[in-house]
Design an enzyme around this catalytic site. Structure first.
Site, PDB file in Angstrom:
ATOM      1  N   LYS A  98      -4.142   6.122  14.682  1.00  0.00           N
ATOM      2  CA  LYS A  98      -4.249   5.445  13.373  1.00  0.00           C
ATOM      3  C   LYS A  98      -5.710   5.479  12.916  1.00  0.00           C
ATOM      4  O   LYS A  98      -6.474   6.309  13.382  1.00  0.00           O
ATOM      5  CB  LYS A  98      -3.726   4.012  13.495  1.00  0.00           C
ATOM      6  CG  LYS A  98      -2.245   3.941  13.825  1.00  0.00           C
ATOM      7  CD  LYS A  98      -1.412   4.476  12.678  1.00  0.00           C
ATOM      8  CE  LYS A  98       0.059   4.431  12.994  1.00  0.00           C
ATOM      9  NZ  LYS A  98       0.865   5.067  11.947  1.00  0.00           N
TER      10      LYS A  98
ATOM     11  N   ASP B   9       2.113  -0.949  11.926  1.00  0.00           N
ATOM     12  CA  ASP B   9       0.763  -1.387  11.532  1.00  0.00           C
ATOM     13  C   ASP B   9       0.476  -2.831  11.942  1.00  0.00           C
ATOM     14  O   ASP B   9      -0.636  -3.323  11.732  1.00  0.00           O
ATOM     15  CB  ASP B   9       0.598  -1.252  10.012  1.00  0.00           C
ATOM     16  CG  ASP B   9       0.538   0.208   9.595  1.00  0.00           C
ATOM     17  OD1 ASP B   9       0.130   1.054  10.421  1.00  0.00           O
ATOM     18  OD2 ASP B   9       0.903   0.505   8.438  1.00  0.00           O
TER      19      ASP B   9
ATOM     20  N   ARG C 196      -7.389  -3.017   9.776  1.00  0.00           N
ATOM     21  CA  ARG C 196      -6.474  -3.955  10.449  1.00  0.00           C
ATOM     22  C   ARG C 196      -7.090  -4.524  11.735  1.00  0.00           C
ATOM     23  O   ARG C 196      -6.771  -5.642  12.136  1.00  0.00           O
ATOM     24  CB  ARG C 196      -5.131  -3.292  10.735  1.00  0.00           C
ATOM     25  CG  ARG C 196      -4.431  -2.868   9.447  1.00  0.00           C
ATOM     26  CD  ARG C 196      -2.958  -2.642   9.605  1.00  0.00           C
ATOM     27  NE  ARG C 196      -2.460  -1.807   8.523  1.00  0.00           N
ATOM     28  CZ  ARG C 196      -2.226  -2.229   7.275  1.00  0.00           C
ATOM     29  NH1 ARG C 196      -2.430  -3.479   6.955  1.00  0.00           N
ATOM     30  NH2 ARG C 196      -1.781  -1.386   6.356  1.00  0.00           N
TER      31      ARG C 196
ATOM     32  N   LYS D 156       0.830  -1.211   0.000  1.00  0.00           N
ATOM     33  CA  LYS D 156       0.000   0.000   0.000  1.00  0.00           C
ATOM     34  C   LYS D 156       0.865   1.261   0.000  1.00  0.00           C
ATOM     35  O   LYS D 156       0.605   2.193  -0.765  1.00  0.00           O
ATOM     36  CB  LYS D 156      -0.932  -0.029   1.221  1.00  0.00           C
ATOM     37  CG  LYS D 156      -1.879   1.153   1.311  1.00  0.00           C
ATOM     38  CD  LYS D 156      -3.157   0.787   2.042  1.00  0.00           C
ATOM     39  CE  LYS D 156      -2.985   0.567   3.530  1.00  0.00           C
ATOM     40  NZ  LYS D 156      -2.773   1.835   4.266  1.00  0.00           N
TER      41      LYS D 156
ATOM     42  N   SER E  85       7.102   9.286  12.065  1.00  0.00           N
ATOM     43  CA  SER E  85       6.021   9.171  11.071  1.00  0.00           C
ATOM     44  C   SER E  85       6.572   9.304   9.656  1.00  0.00           C
ATOM     45  O   SER E  85       7.073  10.363   9.264  1.00  0.00           O
ATOM     46  CB  SER E  85       4.967  10.251  11.307  1.00  0.00           C
ATOM     47  OG  SER E  85       4.095  10.292  10.191  1.00  0.00           O
TER      48      SER E  85
HETATM   49  C1  S3P Z   1       2.567   4.880   6.180  1.00  0.00           C
HETATM   50  C2  S3P Z   1       3.110   5.293   7.371  1.00  0.00           C
HETATM   51  C3  S3P Z   1       2.603   4.871   8.684  1.00  0.00           C
HETATM   52  C4  S3P Z   1       1.656   3.690   8.590  1.00  0.00           C
HETATM   53  C5  S3P Z   1       0.693   3.832   7.449  1.00  0.00           C
HETATM   54  C6  S3P Z   1       1.439   3.932   6.133  1.00  0.00           C
HETATM   55  C7  S3P Z   1       3.152   5.360   4.927  1.00  0.00           C
HETATM   56  O1  S3P Z   1       1.908   5.949   9.256  1.00  0.00           O
HETATM   57  O2  S3P Z   1       0.939   3.524   9.791  1.00  0.00           O
HETATM   58  O3  S3P Z   1      -0.186   2.719   7.388  1.00  0.00           O
HETATM   59  O4  S3P Z   1       2.865   4.783   3.854  1.00  0.00           O
HETATM   60  O5  S3P Z   1       3.932   6.316   4.970  1.00  0.00           O
HETATM   61  P1  S3P Z   1       2.673   7.087  10.118  1.00  0.00           P
HETATM   62  O6  S3P Z   1       3.561   7.822   9.199  1.00  0.00           O
HETATM   63  O7  S3P Z   1       1.589   7.967  10.669  1.00  0.00           O
HETATM   64  O8  S3P Z   1       3.408   6.341  11.188  1.00  0.00           O
END
Ligand code: S3P
Length: 450
Positions: A354, A327, A403, A28, A174
């Protein structure tokens, strides 16, 4: 409430041994980035293995709204004809990012250094999530954001007419914030510098380099320092998206807890910034191996082989590992409920912002299923009931969180009594083939009327 119309409850009952090959969909995170960087380069970017989950489809629609030509050729096969860095057009309507925090935050970054205005919204889950973590650094480029109280969507972002490069230390671990700043930095003259204390998923940096941007990463006393030279001419790419480790987590973990199982999950992206769950499971005593390790599309990939693991023991998960499995804590909590002893998960405060408050959602559902769970602001501890020992027999609230829904369905596959989730529709955001794929391995799911 459901993602698309009425909620659809689904239950999972104890499964016979799981067996077979689980071909999970594309990653994803990489899928979002492939569409966005394709839209920011001039010429034709070809993508195979794109995740066709709702989150990514919403990003594809958004890229069209900003002027890119995005065409669907066949299953997983897409072509993006981009407009170039700084070439985004002003969208004629509100951009609806559905359930996707990654979609909205990365797109806000990508448009914030162009002289255009866009209004963003999403579903009830996304409208409850904080956007200030992105709009604060975007303001340093010269962009302005006007949203609801607490920095919530709907929100209008007015891009900077004369963006200036920034130096920004990301205050929370993040990848979305890091990526938003880097994408905004693309259209700012000079060097944009992002510093992260803890390494988070690095797909944006890798892909920017692949598209021809000058991006340098250095490990210093401050942390990981990423330097991007602005206003590059991005060159269109051919991108093969690896299969998603965060989706692979479900058939892998189900196989570990369902008696007699033996499942192969091929072609999984094992970028070290994403693979923390598998390391943790092996430390707990899981019978999990990496077969045929190789490199595909610039990412390390292997086939995962997971077998029923009756001897798993609870461990303390190192907090510094959290970003590489952020995740995966919901499904780890389920595995922990079938292990012996206590699994302590510290340093997971980010789980509270989340798609749902994942600590609260897992604690409530697991307790209803008969597990002992303790929680604090940024930690959770699950005391396991041993193999096959979780009573189950509960209905768990999923709070529009894919999830959470998939985790409790996996719990039901190994629990003594069926486990029901109040709504399975959010699963389509990230893993649209979850139901047939798991049933193909031996899961026994049933949809029910609300
Ligand atoms: C993601 C970063 C994560 C993750 C999300 C996908 C990404 O979030 O939880 O499902 O693709 O950059 P955070 O950046 O808020 O930790």
């Amino acid at each position: 409430m459901s993602a698309h119309g009425d909620p659809i409850p689904m239950s999972a009952r104890r499964a016979d041994p799981l067996s077979g090959v689980a071909e999970v969909p594309g990653d994803k995170s990489i899928s979002h980035r492939a569409l966005i960087l394709g839209a920011l380069s001039v010429g034709e970017t070809r993508i195979t293995g794109l995740l066709e989950g709702q989150d990514v489809l919403d990003t594809a629609r958004a890229m069209r709204a900003f002027g890119a030509d995005v065409a669907h050729l066949g299953p997983g096969e897409w072509v993006v004809n981009g407009v170039g860095v700084g070439g985004f057009a002003e969208p004629a309507d509100v951009i609806d990012c559905g359930n996707s925090g990654t979609g909205v935050r990365l797109i806000m970054g990508a448009m914030a250094s162009s002289p255009i205005t866009a209004t963003f919204t999403g579903d009830a889950s996304l409208r409850a999530r904080p956007m200030g973590r992105v709009t604060e650094p975007l303001a340093l480029f010269g962009a302005a954001a006007y949203g609801r109280a607490g920095g919530r969507l709907p929100m209008t972002v007015v891009g900077a007419a004369e963006p200036v490069p920034v130096r920004y230390a990301v205050p929370v671990p993040s990848a979305q914030v890091k990526s938003a700043v880097l994408l905004a930095g693309l259209n700012a003259p000079g060097e944009t510098v992002v510093i992260e204390r803890e390494a988070t998923r690095d797909h944006t940096e890798r892909m920017l380099a692949g598209f021809g941007a000058a991006v340098h990463v250095e490990q210093t006393g401050e942390g990981r320092v990423i330097v991007l030279t602005g206003q590059p001419e991005l060159r269109p790419q051919t991108i093969a998206v690896p299969r998603d480790p965060s989706s692979a987590a479900f058939p892998v973990c189900a196989a570990l807890i369902v008696e007699g199982s033996d499942v192969l999950v091929p072609g999984i992206g094992l970028n070290p910034t994403r693979a923390g769950l598998f390391t943790t499971l092996i430390e707990m005593g899981a019978d999990l191996s990496y077969e045929n390790p190789r490199e595909e599309g610039g990412e390390p990939v292997a086939d995962l082989r997971a077998r029923f693991s009756p001897a798993m023991k609870g461990i303390e998960v190192p907090p510094e590992r959290a970003p590489s499995m952020i995740d995966e804590y919901p499904i780890l909590a389920v595995v922990a409920a079938f292990a012996e002893g206590v699994t302590l998960m510290p340093g997971i405060g980010e789980l509270r912002v989340k798609e749902s408050d994942r600590i609260a959602a897992m604690a409530a559902g697991l307790r209803a299923c008969g597990a002992m769970v303790e929680e604090g602001a940024d930690w959770m501890a699950v005391t396991g009931r041993g193999p096959g020992g979780l009573p189950g027999g509960a209905t768990c609230a999923t709070h529009l969180d894919h999830r959470i829904a998939m985790s409790f369905l996996c719990a039901g596959m190994a629990a003594q009594h069926p486990v029901t989730v109040d709504d399975c529709t959010p699963i389509a955001t990230s893993f649209p083939v979850f139901e047939p794929l798991m049933e193909g391995l031996g899961a026994r799911f049933a949809r029910a009327e609300a």
